[in-house]
Design a protein around this motif. Structure first.
Motif, PDB file in Angstrom:
ATOM      1  N   UNK A  89       0.809  -1.266   0.019  1.00 32.34           N
ATOM      2  CA  UNK A  89      -0.003   0.196  -0.055  1.00 32.34           C
ATOM      3  C   UNK A  89       0.913   1.246   0.039  1.00 32.34           C
ATOM      4  N   UNK A  90       0.409   2.130  -0.733  1.00 31.06           N
ATOM      5  CA  UNK A  90       1.371   3.234  -1.016  1.00 31.06           C
ATOM      6  C   UNK A  90       2.623   3.391  -1.672  1.00 31.06           C
ATOM      7  N   UNK A  91       3.045   2.107  -2.202  1.00 37.58           N
ATOM      8  CA  UNK A  91       4.259   1.783  -3.185  1.00 37.58           C
ATOM      9  C   UNK A  91       3.699   1.533  -4.579  1.00 37.58           C
ATOM     10  N   UNK A  92       2.897   0.660  -4.777  1.00 39.35           N
ATOM     11  CA  UNK A  92       2.422   0.458  -6.092  1.00 39.35           C
ATOM     12  C   UNK A  92       0.841   1.111  -6.379  1.00 39.35           C
ATOM     13  N   UNK A  93       0.449   1.293  -7.440  1.00 37.45           N
ATOM     14  CA  UNK A  93      -0.868   1.844  -7.593  1.00 37.45           C
ATOM     15  C   UNK A  93      -1.757   0.637  -7.408  1.00 37.45           C
ATOM     16  N   UNK A  94      -1.381  -0.669  -7.971  1.00 38.04           N
ATOM     17  CA  UNK A  94      -2.140  -1.674  -7.758  1.00 38.04           C
ATOM     18  C   UNK A  94      -1.406  -3.093  -8.372  1.00 38.04           C
ATOM     19  N   UNK A  95      -2.189  -3.963  -8.653  1.00 39.16           N
ATOM     20  CA  UNK A  95      -1.398  -4.992  -9.570  1.00 39.16           C
ATOM     21  C   UNK A  95      -2.226  -5.752 -10.315  1.00 39.16           C
ATOM     22  N   UNK A  96      -1.610  -6.399 -11.204  1.00 38.65           N
ATOM     23  CA  UNK A  96      -2.440  -7.345 -12.049  1.00 38.65           C
ATOM     24  C   UNK A  96      -1.800  -8.701 -11.915  1.00 38.65           C
ATOM     25  N   UNK A 111      -4.733   3.085 -18.180  1.00 36.51           N
ATOM     26  CA  UNK A 111      -5.559   3.519 -16.857  1.00 36.51           C
ATOM     27  C   UNK A 111      -4.321   4.224 -16.014  1.00 36.51           C
ATOM     28  N   UNK A 112      -3.212   3.732 -15.974  1.00 42.11           N
ATOM     29  CA  UNK A 112      -2.234   4.614 -15.304  1.00 42.11           C
ATOM     30  C   UNK A 112      -1.792   5.875 -16.205  1.00 42.11           C
ATOM     31  N   UNK A 113      -1.915   6.160 -17.247  1.00 45.40           N
ATOM     32  CA  UNK A 113      -1.642   6.955 -18.133  1.00 45.40           C
ATOM     33  C   UNK A 113      -2.538   8.316 -17.727  1.00 45.40           C
ATOM     34  N   UNK A 114      -3.757   7.771 -17.530  1.00 47.87           N
ATOM     35  CA  UNK A 114      -4.811   8.692 -17.134  1.00 47.87           C
ATOM     36  C   UNK A 114      -4.784   9.108 -15.794  1.00 47.87           C
ATOM     37  N   UNK A 115      -4.393   8.358 -14.901  1.00 47.85           N
ATOM     38  CA  UNK A 115      -3.801   8.737 -13.430  1.00 47.85           C
ATOM     39  C   UNK A 115      -2.954   9.564 -13.492  1.00 47.85           C
ATOM     40  N   UNK A 116      -1.876   9.710 -14.093  1.00 50.05           N
ATOM     41  CA  UNK A 116      -0.672  10.416 -14.119  1.00 50.05           C
ATOM     42  C   UNK A 116      -0.733  11.787 -15.034  1.00 50.05           C
ATOM     43  N   UNK A 117      -1.967  11.889 -15.795  1.00 49.40           N
ATOM     44  CA  UNK A 117      -2.295  12.933 -16.509  1.00 49.40           C
ATOM     45  C   UNK A 117      -3.471  13.301 -16.179  1.00 49.40           C
ATOM     46  N   UNK A 118      -3.556  14.307 -15.125  1.00 51.14           N
ATOM     47  CA  UNK A 118      -4.802  15.428 -14.675  1.00 51.14           C
ATOM     48  C   UNK A 118      -5.324  16.175 -15.959  1.00 51.14           C
ATOM     49  N   UNK A 119      -6.520  15.998 -16.009  1.00 50.73           N
ATOM     50  CA  UNK A 119      -7.127  16.602 -17.286  1.00 50.73           C
ATOM     51  C   UNK A 119      -7.331  15.782 -18.503  1.00 50.73           C
ATOM     52  N   UNK A 120      -6.571  14.732 -18.504  1.00 53.04           N
ATOM     53  CA  UNK A 120      -6.622  13.846 -19.808  1.00 53.04           C
ATOM     54  C   UNK A 120      -7.822  13.090 -19.428  1.00 53.04           C
ATOM     55  N   UNK A 121      -8.516  12.623 -20.684  1.00 54.48           N
ATOM     56  CA  UNK A 121      -9.553  11.358 -20.483  1.00 54.48           C
ATOM     57  C   UNK A 121      -8.944  10.196 -19.961  1.00 54.48           C
ATOM     58  N   UNK A 122      -9.752   9.971 -18.635  1.00 53.19           N
ATOM     59  CA  UNK A 122      -9.280   8.672 -17.869  1.00 53.19           C
ATOM     60  C   UNK A 122     -10.071   7.513 -18.273  1.00 53.19           C
ATOM     61  N   UNK A 123      -9.168   6.384 -18.554  1.00 52.14           N
ATOM     62  CA  UNK A 123      -9.602   5.154 -18.562  1.00 52.14           C
ATOM     63  C   UNK A 123     -10.318   4.609 -17.323  1.00 52.14           C
ATOM     64  N   UNK A 124     -11.122   3.748 -17.404  1.00 47.15           N
ATOM     65  CA  UNK A 124     -11.776   3.043 -16.085  1.00 47.15           C
ATOM     66  C   UNK A 124     -10.454   1.795 -15.903  1.00 47.15           C
ATOM     67  N   UNK A 125     -10.448   1.560 -14.641  1.00 46.54           N
ATOM     68  CA  UNK A 125      -9.463   0.835 -14.289  1.00 46.54           C
ATOM     69  C   UNK A 125      -9.965  -0.777 -15.119  1.00 46.54           C
ATOM     70  N   UNK A 126      -9.100  -1.316 -15.382  1.00 47.94           N
ATOM     71  CA  UNK A 126      -9.631  -2.708 -16.294  1.00 47.94           C
ATOM     72  C   UNK A 126      -9.963  -3.730 -15.309  1.00 47.94           C
ATOM     73  N   UNK A 127     -10.951  -4.662 -15.905  1.00 48.10           N
ATOM     74  CA  UNK A 127     -11.193  -5.852 -14.913  1.00 48.10           C
ATOM     75  C   UNK A 127      -9.809  -6.638 -15.013  1.00 48.10           C
ATOM     76  N   UNK A 128      -9.458  -7.124 -13.748  1.00 43.56           N
ATOM     77  CA  UNK A 128      -8.272  -7.743 -13.354  1.00 43.56           C
ATOM     78  C   UNK A 128      -6.959  -7.096 -12.696  1.00 43.56           C
ATOM     79  N   UNK A 129      -7.425  -5.531 -12.696  1.00 43.11           N
ATOM     80  CA  UNK A 129      -6.548  -4.634 -11.882  1.00 43.11           C
ATOM     81  C   UNK A 129      -6.937  -4.476 -10.587  1.00 43.11           C
ATOM     82  N   UNK A 130      -6.274  -4.466  -9.714  1.00 41.02           N
ATOM     83  CA  UNK A 130      -6.524  -4.549  -8.205  1.00 41.02           C
ATOM     84  C   UNK A 130      -5.829  -3.365  -7.708  1.00 41.02           C
ATOM     85  N   UNK A 131      -6.396  -2.431  -7.142  1.00 38.96           N
ATOM     86  CA  UNK A 131      -5.948  -1.235  -6.577  1.00 38.96           C
ATOM     87  C   UNK A 131      -5.359  -1.684  -4.922  1.00 38.96           C
ATOM     88  N   UNK A 132      -4.350  -0.848  -4.713  1.00 35.37           N
ATOM     89  CA  UNK A 132      -3.619  -1.053  -3.437  1.00 35.37           C
ATOM     90  C   UNK A 132      -3.823   0.089  -2.632  1.00 35.37           C
TER      91      UNK A 132
END
Length: 132
Positions: A89-96, A111-132
């Motif tokens: 927790x706090x080290x990685x954004x999540x895992x696949x 998804x990560x590109x959207x998280x890192x680029x505020x204002x950019x269209x954000x993609x939904x977290x994909x099925x199989x990605x687990x947030x930490x």
């Protein structure tokens, strides 16, 4: 997006690299352990890294992710040994979790590109990605 791959299984690393490049990402390198990962990250700072947990030469992906985070590089674990929040927790954004499909890999990078680029269209977290 510039992506570093930290994976000690050659065929998996090559498959991840080819998949990401086919999707338009720049792979800045492949590392199999902590020293190599830090050297590659220092040469051409990637935007993010896909990090396996169990690595070569006794290296641990959690240690790699901590070091990369200190360098301002976002990490997603791509592993057969998923970490828990207490570990990562706090080290990685999540895992696949392995085995993951090329689609999940590419969608996670988007998804990560959207998280890192505020204002950019954000993609939904994909099925199989687990947030930490």
């Amino acid at each position: 997006m510039k992506i570093l791959i930290i994976e000690d299984e050659f065929l998996i690393a090559e498959g991840v690299s080819l998949t990401l490049q086919s999707a338009g990402h720049a792979v800045t390198g492949i590392a199999e352990d902590l020293p190599t990962a830090l050297a590659l990250a220092g040469q051409e700072k990637p935007d993010m890294a896909f990090v396996d947990i169990k690595l070569a030469n006794g290296s641990n992906g959690l240690d790699v992710a901590r070091a990369l985070k200190a360098m301002g590089i976002a990490c997603v674990f791509a592993t057969g040994n998923p970490p828990n929040k207490a570990q990562a927790g706090g080290v990685g954004l999540g895992y696949i979790a392995k085995p993951f499909s090329p689609r999940v890999l590419v969608q996670t990078a988007a998804f990560v590109a959207g998280v890192l680029s505020p204002g950019a269209p954000s993609a939904a977290a994909p099925h199989g990605f687990v947030t930490l």
